[in-house]
Write an enzyme that holds these catalytic residues in place. Structure first.
Site, PDB file in Angstrom:
ATOM      1  N   ASP A  20       0.837  -1.210   0.000  1.00 56.32           N
ATOM      2  CA  ASP A  20       0.000   0.000   0.000  1.00 56.32           C
ATOM      3  C   ASP A  20       0.868   1.254   0.000  1.00 56.32           C
ATOM      4  O   ASP A  20       0.716   2.138  -0.833  1.00 56.32           O
ATOM      5  CB  ASP A  20      -0.905   0.038   1.243  1.00 56.32           C
ATOM      6  CG  ASP A  20      -1.712  -1.224   1.396  1.00 56.32           C
ATOM      7  OD1 ASP A  20      -2.335  -1.634   0.417  1.00 56.32           O
ATOM      8  OD2 ASP A  20      -1.689  -1.812   2.498  1.00 56.32           O
ATOM      9  N   GLU A 278       1.730  -6.852  -5.047  1.00 54.00           N
ATOM     10  CA  GLU A 278       1.291  -6.034  -6.184  1.00 54.00           C
ATOM     11  C   GLU A 278       2.461  -5.267  -6.801  1.00 54.00           C
ATOM     12  O   GLU A 278       2.797  -5.448  -7.974  1.00 54.00           O
ATOM     13  CB  GLU A 278       0.206  -5.057  -5.702  1.00 54.00           C
ATOM     14  CG  GLU A 278      -0.205  -4.059  -6.740  1.00 54.00           C
ATOM     15  CD  GLU A 278      -1.474  -3.292  -6.401  1.00 54.00           C
ATOM     16  OE1 GLU A 278      -2.360  -3.822  -5.696  1.00 54.00           O
ATOM     17  OE2 GLU A 278      -1.588  -2.139  -6.864  1.00 54.00           O
TER      18      GLU A 278
HETATM   19  O1  TRH Z   1       4.603  -6.057   0.716  1.00 51.41           O
HETATM   20  P1  TRH Z   1       3.592  -6.706  -0.157  1.00 51.41           P
HETATM   21  O2  TRH Z   1       3.252  -8.069   0.201  1.00 51.41           O
HETATM   22  O3  TRH Z   1       2.296  -5.834  -0.173  1.00 51.41           O
HETATM   23  C1  TRH Z   1       0.992  -6.383  -0.221  1.00 51.41           C
HETATM   24  C2  TRH Z   1       0.413  -6.270  -1.608  1.00 51.41           C
HETATM   25  O4  TRH Z   1       0.505  -4.981  -2.134  1.00 51.41           O
HETATM   26  C3  TRH Z   1      -1.024  -6.703  -1.593  1.00 51.41           C
HETATM   27  O5  TRH Z   1      -1.584  -6.524  -2.881  1.00 51.41           O
HETATM   28  C4  TRH Z   1      -1.779  -5.901  -0.576  1.00 51.41           C
HETATM   29  O6  TRH Z   1      -3.083  -6.302  -0.552  1.00 51.41           O
HETATM   30  C5  TRH Z   1      -1.130  -6.122   0.766  1.00 51.41           C
HETATM   31  O7  TRH Z   1       0.222  -5.707   0.715  1.00 51.41           O
HETATM   32  C6  TRH Z   1      -1.842  -5.387   1.871  1.00 51.41           C
HETATM   33  O8  TRH Z   1       4.125  -6.733  -1.680  1.00 51.41           O
HETATM   34  P2  TRH Z   1       4.335  -5.588  -2.766  1.00 51.41           P
HETATM   35  O9  TRH Z   1       3.044  -5.063  -3.239  1.00 51.41           O
HETATM   36  O10 TRH Z   1       5.226  -6.143  -3.768  1.00 51.41           O
HETATM   37  O11 TRH Z   1       5.099  -4.410  -2.014  1.00 51.41           O
HETATM   38  C7  TRH Z   1       6.435  -4.477  -1.644  1.00 51.41           C
HETATM   39  C8  TRH Z   1       7.078  -3.117  -1.787  1.00 51.41           C
HETATM   40  O12 TRH Z   1       8.371  -3.139  -1.187  1.00 51.41           O
HETATM   41  C9  TRH Z   1       7.291  -2.706  -3.238  1.00 51.41           C
HETATM   42  O13 TRH Z   1       7.061  -1.315  -3.372  1.00 51.41           O
HETATM   43  C10 TRH Z   1       8.752  -3.010  -3.488  1.00 51.41           C
HETATM   44  C11 TRH Z   1       9.328  -2.670  -2.139  1.00 51.41           C
HETATM   45  N1  TRH Z   1      10.623  -3.241  -1.781  1.00 51.41           N
HETATM   46  C12 TRH Z   1      11.653  -2.369  -1.507  1.00 51.41           C
HETATM   47  O14 TRH Z   1      11.483  -1.137  -1.619  1.00 51.41           O
HETATM   48  N2  TRH Z   1      12.846  -2.871  -1.099  1.00 51.41           N
HETATM   49  C13 TRH Z   1      13.098  -4.208  -0.993  1.00 51.41           C
HETATM   50  O15 TRH Z   1      14.225  -4.612  -0.622  1.00 51.41           O
HETATM   51  C14 TRH Z   1      12.021  -5.096  -1.324  1.00 51.41           C
HETATM   52  C15 TRH Z   1      12.262  -6.581  -1.246  1.00 51.41           C
HETATM   53  C16 TRH Z   1      10.804  -4.590  -1.695  1.00 51.41           C
END
Ligand code: TRH
Length: 381
Positions: A20, A278
């Site tokens: 989010d 996402e």
């Molecule tokens: O963290 P998430 O599992 O978030 C989830 C999903 O968005 C899901 O759809 C939602 O319903 C739920 O939250 C509440 O996975 P997502 O969406 O990939 O988000 C991870 C974020 O972290 C993304 O912006 C990439 C970032 N990231 C970094 O900035 N640094 C890192 O080292 C890593 C591994 C990820």
């Protein structure tokens, strides 16, 4: 009539994980730094936010961070003048006093709800639909990101694909990058895999497959929910960034959770990316490399329909064998069976999938969410 908004308020209630806030932060910076809007973010949880943006001070109620005004959104919101464009992210409710101020404003704010990303067919029909406020003379519009032209598109920084291409064709830059992580140079036939995911029943079987496989696998594992399972595989009770574990043909490097731009580099540098939720799933698509998506699980199993919807779209037009390999790998990684066989079939298609990934990213890049938002504002205001 205003052609472009000058200001934008983004309201973000963090449910869990980083998706989010990750999406809101990306959108806020794009609107502020690429489109020149004055952007305020209202965020209820600065701790998760701090993981994505290390310079954020979690104690401050208000601060300027990379061109965006970040406000801690506590129980009370002192009434402020609403912005031209107001975005409630993921069905989060804006405060009552703020909604009242929007209704009184002349011209009224354009108010929309930024929805979760889905490749399902119904999204096209719901994108941009209005929802009248029950008591105020005000409508909220549903804005759906998506993968097809009739949806709101995806978040993409204007120069991302150019920067990606420069990095992916620069062996020296990649070497410097790997050295910065303490990862040695590639050896002949080695495969580099990033592994960002949730807890997963298929984890042990996949790690064993890599360990016993015929080629070296280097797995880059960001700290987080998948770490305890991988640590357990190596007989370690808890792991942390900087640790390296090796057995058979598998070597795992545990990486710190880094800011978003640095995470992009990891996706660009790896041969295969495991992603989740996402936003990381979208970033893997921009990386143009073969990827395996672990979808955010929902109790009623509806997430599997979402998984299959993207799988269908992503593999449309591919040869049966390739499409099947993607399907088997994605399904086995999301609660199905047979991950080891699925992995072998997936890897056999790797080069063709990489070619497909590059074209897929190009195709998606024609539909920018930030530009679509501005266009929607112009038509709605
Ligand atoms: O963290 P998430 O599992 O978030 C989830 C999903 O968005 C899901 O759809 C939602 O319903 C739920 O939250 C509440 O996975 P997502 O969406 O990939 O988000 C991870 C974020 O972290 C993304 O912006 C990439 C970032 N990231 C970094 O900035 N640094 C890192 O080292 C890593 C591994 C990820």
């Amino acid at each position: 009539m205003m052609v472009r908004p000058n200001s934008c308020d983004i309201f973000c209630a963090v449910v869990d994980n980083y998706g989010d806030i990750g999406v809101c932060w990306r959108l806020a910076r794009q609107l502020a730094n690429e489109q020149g809007l004055q952007v305020r973010m209202w965020v209820d949880d600065l701790r998760s936010f701090g993981k994505l943006c290390p310079e954020l001070d979690e104690e401050l109620a208000e601060q300027l961070c990379r061109g965006v005004e970040v406000h801690h959104w506590g129980d009370e919101l002192t009434v402020v003048e609403p912005a031209d464009l107001v975005i409630g992210a993921f069905a989060c409710e804006v405060p009552k006093s703020y909604a009242e101020a929007m209704a009184l404003r002349q011209p009224k704010s354009v108010w929309l709800n930024l929805e979760y990303l889905s490749a399902e067919d119904w999204v096209e029909g719901c994108h941009q639909l209005p929802s009248p406020h029950p008591t105020l003379p005000l409508s909220k519009y549903f804005f759906f990101p998506g993968f097809t032209e009739k949806t709101g598109g995806l978040l993409l920084e204007h120069d991302l694909l150019v920067r990606r291409d420069v990095f992916q064709s620069d062996a020296a830059a990649q070497l410097t990058y790997w050295q910065s992580l303490g990862v040695p140079s590639r050896v002949e036939g080695e495969l580099r895999v990033s592994l960002f995911g949730y807890e997963n029943e298929a984890m042990q079987a996949l790690l064993s497959e890599w360990e016993q496989g015929s080629y070296p696998v280097t797995c880059l594992l960001p700290e987080g929910r998948a770490l305890p399972q991988v640590a357990a595989h190596f007989g370690v009770t808890s792991g942390k960034a900087g640790e390296v574990w090796q057995r058979g043909n598998l070597r795992v490097h545990v990486l710190p959770f880094v800011e978003q731009e640095q995470y992009d580099l990891l996706l660009w540098a790896c041969d295969i990316n495991f992603v989740r939720g996402e936003d990381s799933c979208v970033r893997a698509q921009w990386a143009g490399r073969p990827f395996i998506w672990q979808i955010y699980p929902q109790h009623d199993g509806v997430h599997l329909e979402k998984l299959e919807a993207l799988r269908r779209l992503y593999t449309a037009g591919l040869q049966d064998e390739m499409a099947q390999a993607v399907q088997n790998m994605w399904w086995s990684w999301n609660g199905g069976q047979g991950v080891a066989t699925a992995w072998r079939d997936f890897i056999a298609q790797r080069e063709d999938l990489a070619r497909h990934g590059a074209g897929w990213a190009q195709q998606l890049s024609r539909n920018s969410l930030a530009l679509n938002l501005l266009d929607f504002f112009r038509r709605t205001e």
